[in-house]
Design a protein around this motif. Sequence first.
Motif, PDB file in Angstrom:
ATOM      1  N   LEU A  12       0.838  -1.192   0.000  1.00 45.00           N
ATOM      2  CA  LEU A  12       0.000   0.000   0.000  1.00 45.00           C
ATOM      3  C   LEU A  12       0.877   1.248   0.000  1.00 45.00           C
ATOM      4  O   LEU A  12       1.939   1.258   0.611  1.00 45.00           O
ATOM      5  CB  LEU A  12      -0.867   0.025   1.257  1.00 45.00           C
ATOM      6  CG  LEU A  12      -1.975  -0.997   1.314  1.00 45.00           C
ATOM      7  CD1 LEU A  12      -2.620  -0.985   2.687  1.00 45.00           C
ATOM      8  CD2 LEU A  12      -3.012  -0.689   0.255  1.00 45.00           C
ATOM      9  N   PRO A  13       0.429   2.304  -0.653  1.00 44.98           N
ATOM     10  CA  PRO A  13       1.210   3.540  -0.602  1.00 44.98           C
ATOM     11  C   PRO A  13       1.225   4.071   0.827  1.00 44.98           C
ATOM     12  O   PRO A  13       0.244   3.977   1.544  1.00 44.98           O
ATOM     13  CB  PRO A  13       0.460   4.481  -1.536  1.00 44.98           C
ATOM     14  CG  PRO A  13      -0.897   3.908  -1.665  1.00 44.98           C
ATOM     15  CD  PRO A  13      -0.781   2.437  -1.432  1.00 44.98           C
ATOM     16  N   ARG A  14       2.334   4.599   1.222  1.00 43.89           N
ATOM     17  CA  ARG A  14       2.488   5.134   2.571  1.00 43.89           C
ATOM     18  C   ARG A  14       2.551   6.651   2.572  1.00 43.89           C
ATOM     19  O   ARG A  14       2.718   7.262   3.604  1.00 43.89           O
ATOM     20  CB  ARG A  14       3.755   4.552   3.196  1.00 43.89           C
ATOM     21  CG  ARG A  14       3.690   3.044   3.377  1.00 43.89           C
ATOM     22  CD  ARG A  14       3.461   2.746   4.787  1.00 43.89           C
ATOM     23  NE  ARG A  14       3.291   1.332   5.041  1.00 43.89           N
ATOM     24  CZ  ARG A  14       2.913   0.895   6.216  1.00 43.89           C
ATOM     25  NH1 ARG A  14       2.688   1.733   7.192  1.00 43.89           N
ATOM     26  NH2 ARG A  14       2.768  -0.385   6.428  1.00 43.89           N
ATOM     27  N   LEU A  15       2.411   7.268   1.405  1.00 51.35           N
ATOM     28  CA  LEU A  15       2.476   8.716   1.295  1.00 51.35           C
ATOM     29  C   LEU A  15       1.551   9.168   0.175  1.00 51.35           C
ATOM     30  O   LEU A  15       1.569   8.598  -0.914  1.00 51.35           O
ATOM     31  CB  LEU A  15       3.908   9.153   0.975  1.00 51.35           C
ATOM     32  CG  LEU A  15       4.124  10.628   0.667  1.00 51.35           C
ATOM     33  CD1 LEU A  15       3.886  11.479   1.908  1.00 51.35           C
ATOM     34  CD2 LEU A  15       5.521  10.848   0.122  1.00 51.35           C
ATOM     35  N   THR A  16       0.728  10.165   0.470  1.00 49.98           N
ATOM     36  CA  THR A  16      -0.059  10.804  -0.575  1.00 49.98           C
ATOM     37  C   THR A  16       0.092  12.310  -0.409  1.00 49.98           C
ATOM     38  O   THR A  16       0.179  12.813   0.710  1.00 49.98           O
ATOM     39  CB  THR A  16      -1.560  10.440  -0.499  1.00 49.98           C
ATOM     40  OG1 THR A  16      -2.070  10.808   0.781  1.00 49.98           O
ATOM     41  CG2 THR A  16      -1.785   8.974  -0.774  1.00 49.98           C
ATOM     42  N   LEU A  17       0.129  13.018  -1.525  1.00 55.33           N
ATOM     43  CA  LEU A  17       0.240  14.471  -1.510  1.00 55.33           C
ATOM     44  C   LEU A  17      -0.843  15.064  -2.385  1.00 55.33           C
ATOM     45  O   LEU A  17      -1.186  14.505  -3.427  1.00 55.33           O
ATOM     46  CB  LEU A  17       1.611  14.914  -2.032  1.00 55.33           C
ATOM     47  CG  LEU A  17       2.821  14.489  -1.215  1.00 55.33           C
ATOM     48  CD1 LEU A  17       4.105  14.853  -1.952  1.00 55.33           C
ATOM     49  CD2 LEU A  17       2.797  15.122   0.160  1.00 55.33           C
ATOM     50  N   SER A  18      -1.360  16.210  -1.964  1.00 56.05           N
ATOM     51  CA  SER A  18      -2.329  16.904  -2.801  1.00 56.05           C
ATOM     52  C   SER A  18      -1.600  17.484  -4.001  1.00 56.05           C
ATOM     53  O   SER A  18      -0.388  17.690  -3.958  1.00 56.05           O
ATOM     54  CB  SER A  18      -3.041  18.002  -2.007  1.00 56.05           C
ATOM     55  OG  SER A  18      -2.119  18.975  -1.592  1.00 56.05           O
ATOM     56  N   PRO A  19      -2.314  17.746  -5.086  1.00 56.52           N
ATOM     57  CA  PRO A  19      -1.674  18.250  -6.294  1.00 56.52           C
ATOM     58  C   PRO A  19      -0.953  19.581  -6.097  1.00 56.52           C
ATOM     59  O   PRO A  19      -0.012  19.888  -6.792  1.00 56.52           O
ATOM     60  CB  PRO A  19      -2.818  18.398  -7.287  1.00 56.52           C
ATOM     61  CG  PRO A  19      -3.980  17.699  -6.698  1.00 56.52           C
ATOM     62  CD  PRO A  19      -3.729  17.522  -5.248  1.00 56.52           C
ATOM     63  N   GLY A  20      -1.374  20.387  -5.147  1.00 55.80           N
ATOM     64  CA  GLY A  20      -0.722  21.667  -4.880  1.00 55.80           C
ATOM     65  C   GLY A  20      -0.884  22.034  -3.425  1.00 55.80           C
ATOM     66  O   GLY A  20      -1.807  21.589  -2.748  1.00 55.80           O
ATOM     67  N   ALA A  21       0.038  22.806  -2.906  1.00 50.52           N
ATOM     68  CA  ALA A  21      -0.028  23.205  -1.495  1.00 50.52           C
ATOM     69  C   ALA A  21      -1.020  24.348  -1.315  1.00 50.52           C
ATOM     70  O   ALA A  21      -1.333  25.073  -2.242  1.00 50.52           O
ATOM     71  CB  ALA A  21       1.349  23.629  -1.015  1.00 50.52           C
TER      72      ALA A  21
END
Length: 159
Positions: A12-21
């Motif tokens: 499973l992915p352990r990191l997700t980021l939104s497309p922009g801050a």
Amino acid sequence: MDVTARTYRMPLPRLTLSPGAGHGPLDGAWWPRCDALELELPALVGSLDPGLGTVTRVTVDTAAWPDAPRTVLAPGHAIEVALTDVDVEAHAITLDCGTVGRRQLLVIPPGESVAAATWLLTVAADPRNALNAPHMLALAESGFDDEADRRRDGGPGIW
């Protein structure tokens, strides 16, 4: 030669980021494997896109990381670790990325269930999410303590 097809399950992915801050209180989520920041932080920093800049400092919650060292070595540099006990920053890590800015990530407890962690990783990176880290964890805990609820609706809603 006997070749048998095997099915491998991707981790499973352990990191997700939104497309922009800057869209909400969180810019994504991180699910470390253990609570040893000196072991987990270099892997987190190493998995970030170089376009985010070099992480020079992180701020973490004293309750979640009570034994956090003041400095963590990452590939090529040292990262300063600041501790906070501000309630709205509980269960979060703030990454200071030099001139690029800051990212605040929800820190999912290492022992969290896969169902709850998957939901938290997804929702924390959604630009429409308006919840901070403590509220998200509270929702996940209340929505994922019953297996029937998970099957019925996929977890708690946020919008």
